[in-house]
Write an enzyme that holds these catalytic residues in place. Structure first.
Site, short mmCIF file in Angstrom:
data_model
loop_
_atom_site.label_atom_id
_atom_site.label_comp_id
_atom_site.label_asym_id
_atom_site.label_seq_id
_atom_site.Cartn_x
_atom_site.Cartn_y
_atom_site.Cartn_z
N HIS A 116 102.20 20.11 -27.74
CA HIS A 116 102.10 19.88 -29.19
C HIS A 116 103.33 20.60 -29.71
O HIS A 116 103.45 21.83 -29.53
CB HIS A 116 100.79 20.46 -29.72
N HIS A 176 106.10 22.76 -31.09
CA HIS A 176 106.06 24.07 -31.76
C HIS A 176 107.42 24.72 -31.65
O HIS A 176 108.18 24.43 -30.73
CB HIS A 176 104.98 24.96 -31.14
P1 5GP Z 1 105.96 26.73 -24.63
O1 5GP Z 1 105.94 27.38 -23.26
O2 5GP Z 1 105.18 25.43 -24.60
O3 5GP Z 1 107.32 26.59 -25.24
O4 5GP Z 1 105.21 27.71 -25.60
C1 5GP Z 1 103.83 27.86 -25.61
C2 5GP Z 1 103.56 29.24 -26.10
O5 5GP Z 1 102.20 29.32 -26.49
C3 5GP Z 1 103.78 30.33 -25.05
O6 5GP Z 1 104.79 31.22 -25.51
C4 5GP Z 1 102.42 30.99 -24.92
O7 5GP Z 1 102.51 32.39 -24.77
C5 5GP Z 1 101.73 30.60 -26.21
N1 5GP Z 1 100.28 30.48 -26.11
C6 5GP Z 1 99.58 29.89 -25.10
N2 5GP Z 1 98.27 29.94 -25.36
C7 5GP Z 1 98.13 30.58 -26.55
C8 5GP Z 1 97.00 30.94 -27.35
O8 5GP Z 1 95.85 30.67 -27.03
N3 5GP Z 1 97.24 31.59 -28.53
C9 5GP Z 1 98.50 31.89 -28.93
N4 5GP Z 1 98.62 32.55 -30.09
N5 5GP Z 1 99.61 31.57 -28.21
C10 5GP Z 1 99.42 30.92 -27.03
ZN ZN Z 2 97.86 18.91 -30.87
#
Ligand code: 5GP
Ligand code: ZN
Length: 115
Positions: free
Chosen positions: A107, A109
């Protein structure tokens, strides 16, 4: 597949099952505006590590065109406004797009990382 949206692909999580759709609805928001929220990353990689999450379930940055130009501008404005709201004067904004870039939540972000 219920046909409620166009951005979901076979094998992807439906918004009902999506962690960030859930955190958009009921997370601990440090900042919010119409269509966007900011939360603290659960595993911070900087003294301040925020995630900006749009309400709209779009899987990756590759699908950025799903946002209207008005929504895209509002999203960028909200990122800058959230960093200012958090008192950050220097910070990094990052999007991980795809598994080889480290994306783990499908999703869209934006990471805001600052001191
Ligand atoms: P990506 O790796 O997809 O760029 O970033 C996902 C981010 O979401 C990671 O930095 C991870 O630490 C964070 N994240 C994963 N699960 C949760 C959650 O349940 N709550 C929060 N606040 N952050 C989360
Ligand atoms: Zn979503």
């Amino acid at each position: 597949m219920s046909g409620r949206g166009r951005s979901w692909r076979r094998g992807s999580s439906l918004p009902d099952d999506c962690l960030f759709c859930k955190l958009y609805r009921e997370g601990d928001h440090v900042n919010a505006t119409e269509g966007f929220v900011a939360i603290r990353d659960i595993n911070p990689r900087a003294p301040v590590h925020l995630l900006v999450i749009p309400q709209r379930h779009v899987e990756t940055f590759k699908d950025i065109s799903a946002f209207s130009s008005h929504e895209a501008k509002a999203m960028l404005d909200f990122i800058a406004e959230t960093a200012a709201h958090e008192g950050l004067s220097s910070y990094r904004v990052a999007v991980n797009c795809g598994p080889d870039a480290g994306q783990t939540v499908y999703h869209l972000h934006w990471h805001i990382l600052g001191a």
